[in-house]
Every structure is written in C-alpha cells, then in structure tokens.
Motif scaffolding. Structure first.
Motif, PDB file in Angstrom:
ATOM      1  N   ILE A  83       0.855  -1.189   0.000  1.00 23.17           N
ATOM      2  CA  ILE A  83       0.000   0.000   0.000  1.00 23.17           C
ATOM      3  C   ILE A  83       0.890   1.236   0.000  1.00 23.17           C
ATOM      4  N   PHE A  84       0.592   2.162  -0.890  1.00 21.28           N
ATOM      5  CA  PHE A  84       1.268   3.461  -0.903  1.00 21.28           C
ATOM      6  C   PHE A  84       0.188   4.503  -0.667  1.00 21.28           C
ATOM      7  N   ALA A  85       0.292   5.217   0.443  1.00 20.07           N
ATOM      8  CA  ALA A  85      -0.739   6.198   0.802  1.00 20.07           C
ATOM      9  C   ALA A  85      -0.081   7.493   1.264  1.00 20.07           C
ATOM     10  N   ASN A  86      -0.868   8.552   1.287  1.00 22.62           N
ATOM     11  CA  ASN A  86      -0.400   9.857   1.715  1.00 22.62           C
ATOM     12  C   ASN A  86      -1.406  10.411   2.716  1.00 22.62           C
ATOM     13  N   ASP A  87      -0.984  11.382   3.498  1.00 21.71           N
ATOM     14  CA  ASP A  87      -1.868  11.917   4.530  1.00 21.71           C
ATOM     15  C   ASP A  87      -2.435  13.288   4.206  1.00 21.71           C
ATOM     16  N   ASN A  88      -1.993  13.907   3.130  1.00 22.57           N
ATOM     17  CA  ASN A  88      -2.537  15.226   2.791  1.00 22.57           C
ATOM     18  C   ASN A  88      -2.230  15.556   1.341  1.00 22.57           C
ATOM     19  N   GLY A  89      -2.891  16.602   0.860  1.00 21.73           N
ATOM     20  CA  GLY A  89      -2.717  17.025  -0.514  1.00 21.73           C
ATOM     21  C   GLY A  89      -1.418  17.773  -0.738  1.00 21.73           C
ATOM     22  N   PRO A  90      -1.215  18.272  -1.959  1.00 19.92           N
ATOM     23  CA  PRO A  90       0.040  18.924  -2.333  1.00 19.92           C
ATOM     24  C   PRO A  90       0.142  20.361  -1.824  1.00 19.92           C
ATOM     25  N   VAL A  91       1.307  20.961  -2.076  1.00 16.12           N
ATOM     26  CA  VAL A  91       1.575  22.317  -1.577  1.00 16.12           C
ATOM     27  C   VAL A  91       1.024  23.414  -2.476  1.00 16.12           C
ATOM     28  N   LEU A  92       0.763  23.089  -3.733  1.00 14.71           N
ATOM     29  CA  LEU A  92       0.228  24.090  -4.663  1.00 14.71           C
ATOM     30  C   LEU A  92      -1.132  23.631  -5.181  1.00 14.71           C
ATOM     31  N   GLU A  93      -2.063  24.571  -5.267  1.00 12.41           N
ATOM     32  CA  GLU A  93      -3.426  24.215  -5.656  1.00 12.41           C
ATOM     33  C   GLU A  93      -3.502  23.633  -7.064  1.00 12.41           C
ATOM     34  N   GLU A  94      -2.651  24.087  -7.981  1.00 10.42           N
ATOM     35  CA  GLU A  94      -2.724  23.531  -9.340  1.00 10.42           C
ATOM     36  C   GLU A  94      -2.385  22.041  -9.354  1.00 10.42           C
ATOM     37  N   MET A  95      -1.693  21.563  -8.328  1.00 17.42           N
ATOM     38  CA  MET A  95      -1.389  20.134  -8.227  1.00 17.42           C
ATOM     39  C   MET A  95      -2.580  19.338  -7.712  1.00 17.42           C
ATOM     40  N   SER A  96      -3.567  20.024  -7.167  1.00 19.37           N
ATOM     41  CA  SER A  96      -4.768  19.367  -6.620  1.00 19.37           C
ATOM     42  C   SER A  96      -5.882  19.221  -7.643  1.00 19.37           C
ATOM     43  N   ALA A  97      -5.705  19.811  -8.814  1.00 22.57           N
ATOM     44  CA  ALA A  97      -6.775  19.822  -9.820  1.00 22.57           C
ATOM     45  C   ALA A  97      -7.319  18.411 -10.043  1.00 22.57           C
ATOM     46  N   PRO A  98      -8.610  18.279 -10.142  1.00 23.23           N
ATOM     47  CA  PRO A  98      -9.629  19.317 -10.285  1.00 23.23           C
ATOM     48  C   PRO A  98     -10.205  19.796  -8.953  1.00 23.23           C
ATOM     49  N   TYR A  99      -9.568  19.443  -7.832  1.00 20.31           N
ATOM     50  CA  TYR A  99     -10.119  19.804  -6.526  1.00 20.31           C
ATOM     51  C   TYR A  99      -9.533  21.114  -6.010  1.00 20.31           C
ATOM     52  N   ARG A 100     -10.260  21.750  -5.111  1.00 26.42           N
ATOM     53  CA  ARG A 100      -9.828  22.995  -4.486  1.00 26.42           C
ATOM     54  C   ARG A 100      -9.072  22.659  -3.211  1.00 26.42           C
ATOM     55  N   GLY A 101      -8.030  23.426  -2.913  1.00 29.12           N
ATOM     56  CA  GLY A 101      -7.334  23.270  -1.646  1.00 29.12           C
ATOM     57  C   GLY A 101      -5.982  22.602  -1.777  1.00 29.12           C
ATOM     58  N   THR A 102      -5.217  22.716  -0.706  1.00 27.07           N
ATOM     59  CA  THR A 102      -3.861  22.190  -0.649  1.00 27.07           C
ATOM     60  C   THR A 102      -3.625  21.581   0.728  1.00 27.07           C
ATOM     61  N   LYS A 103      -2.401  21.102   0.923  1.00 29.88           N
ATOM     62  CA  LYS A 103      -1.972  20.682   2.251  1.00 29.88           C
ATOM     63  C   LYS A 103      -2.282  21.816   3.229  1.00 29.88           C
ATOM     64  N   ASN A 104      -2.659  21.473   4.427  1.00 35.24           N
ATOM     65  CA  ASN A 104      -3.030  22.431   5.473  1.00 35.24           C
ATOM     66  C   ASN A 104      -4.366  23.107   5.222  1.00 35.24           C
TER      67      ASN A 104
END
Length: 198
Positions: A83-104
């Motif tokens: 399993i490869f998992a992460n605990d939060n989104g990226p640091v820049l919003e364009e990396m989250s596309a199509p979603y809104r928001g970033t780490k923190n």
C-alpha cells in the motif's frame, strides 16, 4: 539522506526475512514535506523550492521502486499486500486539480489523496475506486486480513474496508471528521458528498 536510509532498511528486512513468519513493514518517508533538502546528486536550482521538491519526489519514487523490487526478488510478490498512501494534498493548488485546496486545508484537494494498492490475485491492475476510506481504516482492515480479533483493549478507530478494497461492496464509511487542533486547517466533517467546515 533519510529517504534512502529508510528504503535501504526496509530492503534489508525483506531480504533477511525467512518467509516462515508474516512480515509487516511500515515505511514512513519524511519526503516530500519540508524541510526541503535536495537528495544526493541534485543538479537543479538550489534556490528554487519546486526544483528541490521535484527531486525529493523522484528520489522517493526510486526508493519505493527499490522496496517493490526487493519484494519481487524475494519471491513474495504474490503473497504481499503493498500500500502506498499519503496523509494530505500537495503544496500548490494547481497540483490538486480538479479539486480545491492544498496541504493544510480541509478542502477536497487538501484531504483527498491517492492510495495505491498492489496485491496480486486480490486487486486488479489499473482498477480504480472512489469509495470513501480514512487512513485509520487500514488498521481495522489489516486485523480482518490477518484473521485477528477486532475486540482490542483499546477500541479500534477504523472501519473494516476488506470487502470494499478487495471486493465490490460500497464503503461502510459515510463520513469523516477532521479535528486539526493547532493546524491552520479548520474542523471539518465530510458526509457523503458534502463538507461542513467551521
């Protein structure tokens, strides 16, 4: 470099395993979040944080590959749940596309992360799921997969996702509560397709 050291130790444990006993390895890489430390051999612009971040990400990817190769070389691929998992989104919003928001943030781009699962014979390569799963659900799912008891001295804070991840059942999870304490995030509850942020 910590990412290399963690992967090398995981590879050592895999190579030294006898195969007589079950093996559980939890590798918690500290990359890619800060501090941004370029990996050995970094040739990018040391004054450009995204260059360093990209090199750290590439280094982590290479080290995940080393662990996967060790599993394959040991001959335990077909009997290994990876399993490869992460605990939060990226640091820049364009990396989250199509979603809104970033780490923190508790916007969808800050909390919805990919989770990759490889278990030959139990998962189909290239398959996808949008079912809701919280990282703590893995513990409960591991208990089921190992044939353990869910009756623990301390209550288990997770839902068994065995039939969701390895079958066709919908997720038993209908909501996720995010209590963030000292973080810059705001307390949030996600219920179905809705989020309430306060």
């Amino acid at each position: 470099y910590a990412t290399d050291l963690l992967a090398d130790e995981a590879v050592r444990v895999i190579e030294d395993s006898t195969g007589d006993q079950p093996l559980f390895i939890y590798v918690a890489f500290n990359a890619v979040p800060g501090p941004l430390n370029p990996p050995p051999g970094f040739e990018g612009n040391a004054d450009e944080p995204l260059d360093i971040r990209d090199a750290m990400l590439e280094n982590m990817d290479m080290n995940v590959g080393k662990i996967m190769k060790a599993i394959d070389d040991r001959g335990i691929r077909d009997n290994t749940l990876l399993i490869f998992a992460n605990d939060n989104g990226p640091v820049l919003e364009e990396m989250s596309a199509p979603y809104r928001g970033t780490k923190n943030t508790t916007f969808e781009g800050g909390v919805r992360t990919p989770c990759l699962v490889r278990w030959p014979g139990h998962t189909e390569a290239g398959s996808k799921s949008d079912e809701m799963l919280f990282i703590a659900d893995w513990y409960t799912t591991f208990i089921t997969l190992a044939g353990g008891s869910h009756e623990q001295e301390t209550s288990v804070d997770g839902l068994d996702q065995t039939n969701t991840v390895f079958g066709d059942d919908p997720s038993p999870r209908t909501q996720i509560m995010v209590e963030v304490g000292v973080s810059v995030r705001v307390p949030t509850v996600r219920s179905g397709g809705y989020e309430l942020m306060g």
